[in-house]
Motif scaffolding. Sequence first.
Motif, PDB file in Angstrom:
ATOM      1  N   GLU A   1       0.812  -1.219   0.000  1.00 43.82           N
ATOM      2  CA  GLU A   1       0.000   0.000   0.000  1.00 43.82           C
ATOM      3  C   GLU A   1       0.844   1.266   0.000  1.00 43.82           C
ATOM      4  OE1 GLU A   1      -2.570  -0.297   3.369  1.00 43.82           O
ATOM      5  OE2 GLU A   1      -3.479  -2.157   2.646  1.00 43.82           O
ATOM      6  N   GLU A   2       1.926   1.267   0.766  1.00 47.86           N
ATOM      7  CA  GLU A   2       2.776   2.463   0.849  1.00 47.86           C
ATOM      8  C   GLU A   2       3.435   2.760  -0.499  1.00 47.86           C
ATOM      9  OE1 GLU A   2       3.108   4.568   3.454  1.00 47.86           O
ATOM     10  OE2 GLU A   2       1.625   3.365   4.513  1.00 47.86           O
TER      11      GLU A   2
ATOM     12  N   PHE B   1      -4.683  13.130   1.241  1.00 46.62           N
ATOM     13  CA  PHE B   1      -4.948  12.579   2.569  1.00 46.62           C
ATOM     14  C   PHE B   1      -6.082  11.549   2.491  1.00 46.62           C
ATOM     15  CE2 PHE B   1      -7.106  12.827   6.756  1.00 46.62           C
ATOM     16  CZ  PHE B   1      -6.109  12.236   7.515  1.00 46.62           C
ATOM     17  N   GLU B   2      -7.147  11.899   1.750  1.00 45.25           N
ATOM     18  CA  GLU B   2      -8.256  10.950   1.563  1.00 45.25           C
ATOM     19  C   GLU B   2      -7.760   9.693   0.848  1.00 45.25           C
ATOM     20  OE1 GLU B   2     -11.395  11.039   2.754  1.00 45.25           O
ATOM     21  OE2 GLU B   2     -10.771  12.849   3.807  1.00 45.25           O
TER      22      GLU B   2
ATOM     23  N   ARG C   1      -7.549   5.720   2.208  1.00 46.55           N
ATOM     24  CA  ARG C   1      -8.251   4.668   1.461  1.00 46.55           C
ATOM     25  C   ARG C   1      -7.314   3.899   0.519  1.00 46.55           C
ATOM     26  NH1 ARG C   1     -11.500   8.828   2.508  1.00 46.55           N
ATOM     27  NH2 ARG C   1     -13.635   8.444   3.137  1.00 46.55           N
ATOM     28  N   ARG C   2      -6.045   3.911   0.820  1.00 43.49           N
ATOM     29  CA  ARG C   2      -5.069   3.291  -0.088  1.00 43.49           C
ATOM     30  C   ARG C   2      -5.316   1.804  -0.298  1.00 43.49           C
ATOM     31  NH1 ARG C   2      -2.845   4.466   4.708  1.00 43.49           N
ATOM     32  NH2 ARG C   2      -1.581   2.899   5.736  1.00 43.49           N
ATOM     33  N   GLU C   3      -5.833   1.124   0.710  1.00 40.10           N
ATOM     34  CA  GLU C   3      -6.115  -0.310   0.549  1.00 40.10           C
ATOM     35  C   GLU C   3      -7.206  -0.506  -0.505  1.00 40.10           C
ATOM     36  OE1 GLU C   3      -7.737  -4.110   3.137  1.00 40.10           O
ATOM     37  OE2 GLU C   3      -7.011  -2.343   4.211  1.00 40.10           O
TER      38      GLU C   3
ATOM     39  N   PRO D   1      -7.545   4.430  -9.963  1.00 34.76           N
ATOM     40  CA  PRO D   1      -7.234   5.234  -8.780  1.00 34.76           C
ATOM     41  C   PRO D   1      -7.000   6.714  -9.104  1.00 34.76           C
ATOM     42  CG  PRO D   1      -5.581   3.511  -9.109  1.00 34.76           C
ATOM     43  CD  PRO D   1      -6.602   3.348 -10.160  1.00 34.76           C
ATOM     44  N   ALA D   2      -6.401   7.020 -10.235  1.00 31.57           N
ATOM     45  CA  ALA D   2      -6.180   8.423 -10.604  1.00 31.57           C
ATOM     46  C   ALA D   2      -7.522   9.121 -10.831  1.00 31.57           C
ATOM     47  CB  ALA D   2      -5.302   8.519 -11.846  1.00 31.57           C
TER      48      ALA D   2
END
Length: 167
Positions: A3-4, A41-42, A46-48, A56-57
């Motif tokens: 995720e990171e 930040f949002e 919600r990266r998972e 995602p973009a």
Amino acid sequence: MDEETFFEELYLNTREALLKYLCSLNGPAGWVEDILQDAYFEAYKRREMLLMHPNPAGWLYKTACNLYRNAGRRRDNCNISLDIVPETHIFAEETHYECVEWRIAIQGILRERDGHLLRRYYLEGYSVREIAKELNLTEENIRVKLTRIRKQMRSLRNRFEFGKNIN
């Protein structure tokens, strides 16, 4: 990919274009960086979910656009001064309906929770989704509540227009 790493790549691949997009919206000078930061930040929170998202973009752009709109709505609503608008004009114009609701809410005619809902939606610019999350209700429930309150406001407005005391 973890995720990171995913988030870092999303940030590096979209930051410049998203910044350019937000600048093109012609909002107040200080908004762009704030909205950009809030959008990322949002995305980070919600990266998972975004790791599995087909675009995602696109999600990030839509989120930034929504944040921009909400900020504009909050700014516009904060500029409303109910004291300087004649009541007869407010009650006669459907386009100023949110002013009517707020004036009646502050006069203590509505229940406290309904006044809170109106304040969050109309004056503070929160979305239905944000209010639903805050109150731990569904979005549909919030929409129904707003519809019922507006119906109650129309009834109160009609009583006022016919010279009856609404207190």
